[in-house]
Design a protein around this motif. Structure first.
Motif, mmCIF file in Angstrom:
data_model
loop_
_atom_site.group_PDB
_atom_site.id
_atom_site.type_symbol
_atom_site.label_atom_id
_atom_site.label_comp_id
_atom_site.label_asym_id
_atom_site.label_seq_id
_atom_site.Cartn_x
_atom_site.Cartn_y
_atom_site.Cartn_z
ATOM 1 N N ARG A 1 -2.877 1.408 2.176
ATOM 2 C CA ARG A 1 -3.350 0.029 2.364
ATOM 3 C C ARG A 1 -4.124 -0.433 1.140
ATOM 4 O O ARG A 1 -3.986 -1.584 0.697
ATOM 5 C CB ARG A 1 -4.245 -0.048 3.600
ATOM 6 C CG ARG A 1 -3.497 0.121 4.921
ATOM 7 C CD ARG A 1 -4.456 0.178 6.088
ATOM 8 N NE ARG A 1 -3.774 0.648 7.290
ATOM 9 C CZ ARG A 1 -4.390 1.008 8.401
ATOM 10 N NH1 ARG A 1 -5.708 0.944 8.456
ATOM 11 N NH2 ARG A 1 -3.695 1.439 9.433
ATOM 12 N N PHE A 2 -4.937 0.458 0.606
ATOM 13 C CA PHE A 2 -5.682 0.131 -0.609
ATOM 14 C C PHE A 2 -4.715 -0.093 -1.770
ATOM 15 O O PHE A 2 -4.872 -1.053 -2.534
ATOM 16 C CB PHE A 2 -6.652 1.272 -0.926
ATOM 17 C CG PHE A 2 -7.442 1.075 -2.178
ATOM 18 C CD1 PHE A 2 -8.518 0.201 -2.206
ATOM 19 C CD2 PHE A 2 -7.117 1.758 -3.337
ATOM 20 C CE1 PHE A 2 -9.246 0.006 -3.365
ATOM 21 C CE2 PHE A 2 -7.836 1.578 -4.497
ATOM 22 C CZ PHE A 2 -8.912 0.702 -4.513
ATOM 23 N N TYR A 3 -3.719 0.781 -1.913
ATOM 24 C CA TYR A 3 -2.727 0.616 -2.966
ATOM 25 C C TYR A 3 -2.018 -0.734 -2.861
ATOM 26 O O TYR A 3 -1.846 -1.444 -3.857
ATOM 27 C CB TYR A 3 -1.684 1.732 -2.894
ATOM 28 C CG TYR A 3 -2.132 3.068 -3.421
ATOM 29 C CD1 TYR A 3 -3.293 3.203 -4.163
ATOM 30 C CD2 TYR A 3 -1.378 4.215 -3.170
ATOM 31 C CE1 TYR A 3 -3.705 4.433 -4.638
ATOM 32 C CE2 TYR A 3 -1.775 5.456 -3.646
ATOM 33 C CZ TYR A 3 -2.943 5.563 -4.376
ATOM 34 O OH TYR A 3 -3.339 6.780 -4.852
ATOM 35 N N VAL A 4 -1.566 -1.075 -1.659
ATOM 36 C CA VAL A 4 -0.822 -2.323 -1.462
ATOM 37 C C VAL A 4 -1.699 -3.524 -1.791
ATOM 38 O O VAL A 4 -1.269 -4.462 -2.480
ATOM 39 C CB VAL A 4 -0.294 -2.407 -0.013
ATOM 40 C CG1 VAL A 4 0.249 -3.804 0.285
ATOM 41 C CG2 VAL A 4 0.791 -1.362 0.224
ATOM 42 N N ALA A 5 -2.939 -3.524 -1.297
ATOM 43 C CA ALA A 5 -3.848 -4.647 -1.560
ATOM 44 C C ALA A 5 -4.114 -4.799 -3.060
ATOM 45 O O ALA A 5 -4.099 -5.924 -3.594
ATOM 46 C CB ALA A 5 -5.154 -4.450 -0.796
ATOM 47 N N ILE A 6 -4.327 -3.694 -3.752
ATOM 48 C CA ILE A 6 -4.575 -3.751 -5.199
ATOM 49 C C ILE A 6 -3.332 -4.238 -5.936
ATOM 50 O O ILE A 6 -3.417 -5.048 -6.880
ATOM 51 C CB ILE A 6 -5.035 -2.374 -5.709
ATOM 52 C CG1 ILE A 6 -6.425 -2.052 -5.176
ATOM 53 C CG2 ILE A 6 -5.024 -2.331 -7.233
ATOM 54 C CD1 ILE A 6 -7.508 -3.002 -5.625
ATOM 55 N N ASN A 7 -2.144 -3.754 -5.539
ATOM 56 C CA ASN A 7 -0.898 -4.200 -6.166
ATOM 57 C C ASN A 7 -0.697 -5.688 -5.997
ATOM 58 O O ASN A 7 -0.296 -6.393 -6.943
ATOM 59 C CB ASN A 7 0.279 -3.441 -5.572
ATOM 60 C CG ASN A 7 0.369 -2.008 -6.026
ATOM 61 O OD1 ASN A 7 1.099 -1.211 -5.453
ATOM 62 N ND2 ASN A 7 -0.381 -1.636 -7.048
#
Length: 504
Positions: free
Chosen positions: A484-490
């Protein structure tokens, strides 16, 4: 000097034993673990170098005092949700799959154009079910299942070698107390010649990687001096076959990529890039008519051309429609639905309509003991009177959750062992309730249809609010907080800096 003296203390026998161990061609690590854990009867098999050696191929049946074993074939939505919910204090879990991760498929199209990175949509199996890497009786095997022996409660498997000539597939067997077939389905080509050789499917991370590399390669090749106008237009023509949610979402992501990034960074060829969506009937057939009309209108505004037709033949650089029209392409993405895999078709089990494994209301395969099937590879038998459920992620996920709870209850009732659950009441059968459908169409717009069916009443909306709901819903559905953190940052970096167009 101290080091030299200690080295001299190593006996010749020990050195010879170490040399002998290195040269015998020992079996894979998993097989050595199985030998140590279960101490099964060894069988003589020829070693790769022509010598005979003793080894045990696979996992032996569980013994008294050991936890019963659940074997899961597949690491898709259904299989991973089951492994997440299974009680590992009752069962040992063994997963057999050709990939060691689960793919969050609703966001896979975004990785093709650099909106998201590939690892943002891949969740390792060991994070979904930590017991696989921690418990001594639970394993993950990177392999394909080749045969089911229901009478002996065994599955025959073969390791995945990724086409390396230096490695030969290792065949082994796994005894199970409960077997869950969740190996999914394969992209359907409808027997059209040339699809497998020339088209790219969009079901796995490596498919998205291939699409991204091919797309960027065509963009760079089209700018080469001396290339003809016709060849440039062909290279920059992206064709998507299939008007379902996957095809429409990929078309929307691609049009966004062209309008926001290609026109800035490939100014010399920006006017030659085109996207064509081919569908035999209506796009997004499961959505409301109003939503479908809105989707077509917005896709046309984004430069996506909609063609109604049936593909008859696929050549290396063009495809031919049923009316004889030839459509040249540089990139061809095939997204026309799914069908049973060769493994599912080969199983000597009752089949549901469409070639899926036939199951009852409790996900059981009625003709054999202790075998269950969930996800896209399964469907209700006609004798149940229930229609086959659609091949959707939400269907597979909820079937996995239901079966995990069912197996936990069976285990608590001392029915976890093979052939021990015949007299156990299974409780409430599985009931599926559709939660709605969502699809993004690019340009910060999406469709949200929260009705149970096309004829039912409920909420359906379009536009920016729908796009915000789509992103919010899928962000919360991503399995781990890490991803979820990866997706939000992307999403944030793409909004600020644009998409990454590096061809790696």
């Amino acid at each position: 000097m101290f080091l030299i003296k200690n080295l001299r203390r190593i006996s010749p026998t020990t050195s010879s034993a170490l040399i002998g161990f290195r040269n015998t061609g020992s079996p894979p690590l998993s097989s050595r673990f199985c030998t140590t854990l279960h101490q099964p009867q060894q069988v003589q098999t020829p070693a790769p170098n022509g010598l005979d050696r003793s080894r045990y191929e696979g996992l032996a049946p569980t013994r008294e005092g050991e936890k019963p074993r659940v074997v899961v074939l597949g690491s898709g939505w259904a299989g991973c949700r089951l492994m997440k919910g299974i009680d590992t204090s009752i069962y040992d879990v063994v997963c057999v799959s050709p990939r060691n991760h689960m793919v969050f498929t609703p966001l896979l199209a975004s990785t093709c154009v650099g909106t998201l990175e590939f690892r943002s949509v891949a969740e390792p199996i060991s994070r979904i079910q930590p017991a696989i890497s921690r418990e001594p009786g639970s394993f993950f095997f990177l392999a394909n299942c080749s045969r089911l022996d229901a009478d002996s409660h065994e599955v025959h498997c073969e390791t995945l070698t990724d086409g390396l000539n230096t490695l030969k597939p290792w065949k082994f067997k796994i005894a199970y107390d409960k077997l869950v077939v969740a190996c999914g389905a394969e992209a359907s080509t409808f027997g059209i010649q040339g699809v497998l050789e020339n088209a790219i499917f969009l079901r796995e991370v490596h498919h998205a990687q291939e699409i991204r590399r091919k797309l960027l390669l065509n963009l760079m090749l089209s700018d080469t001096p001396g290339i003809s106008k016709e060849e440039k237009q062909r290279l920059l023509h992206c064709v998507v076959v299939g008007g379902g949610p996957t095809g429409v979402e990929f078309s929307g992501e691609l049009s966004d990529f062209i309008m926001k990034d290609v026109r800035q960074r490939y100014a010399h060829v920006k006017d030659d890039v085109h996207v064509t969506l081919i569908e035999a009937k209506d796009i997004l057939s499961s959505f409301d008519d109003r939503l479908r009309r809105y989707a077509i209108k917005q896709l046309n505004k984004s430069g996506v051309r909609f063609v109604r037709g049936i593909v008859k033949d696929v050549k290396p650089q063009k495809l031919i429609l049923d009316d004889g029209t030839e459509v040249p392409y540089g990139l061809l993405v095939w997204s026309t639905g799914v069908g049973p895999s060769p493994f599912v078709s080969s199983l000597d089990l009752p089949k549901a309509p469409g070639g899926r494994i036939g199951i009852d209301q409790w996900m059981r395969v009625p003709s054999v003991q202790d075998v269950f099937a969930i996800g896209d590879c399964s469907g209700y038998l006609e004798t149940t009177g229930k229609p086959t459920l659609p091949a959707l992620a939400q269907v597979a996920e909820r079937e996995g959750k239901y079966l995990a709870n069912l197996l936990n209850e069976i285990g608590k009732a001392n029915g976890g062992r093979a052939n021990s659950a015949k007299e156990i009441a299974l409780g409430v059968p599985f009931v599926y309730k559709h939660l709605g459908s969502m699809a993004t169409i690019g340009r910060y717009k999406a469709l949200v249809d929260l009705r149970e069916s096309k004829d039912a009443k409920g909420i359906s909306m379009t536009g920016f609010v729908s796009w915000f709901i789509w992103r919010s819903a899928y962000l919360t559905r991503v399995i781990s907080w890490r991803n979820r953190f990866y997706v939000a940052i992307n999403w944030f970096t793409t909004f600020v800096f644009g998409r990454d167009i590096s061809r790696i």
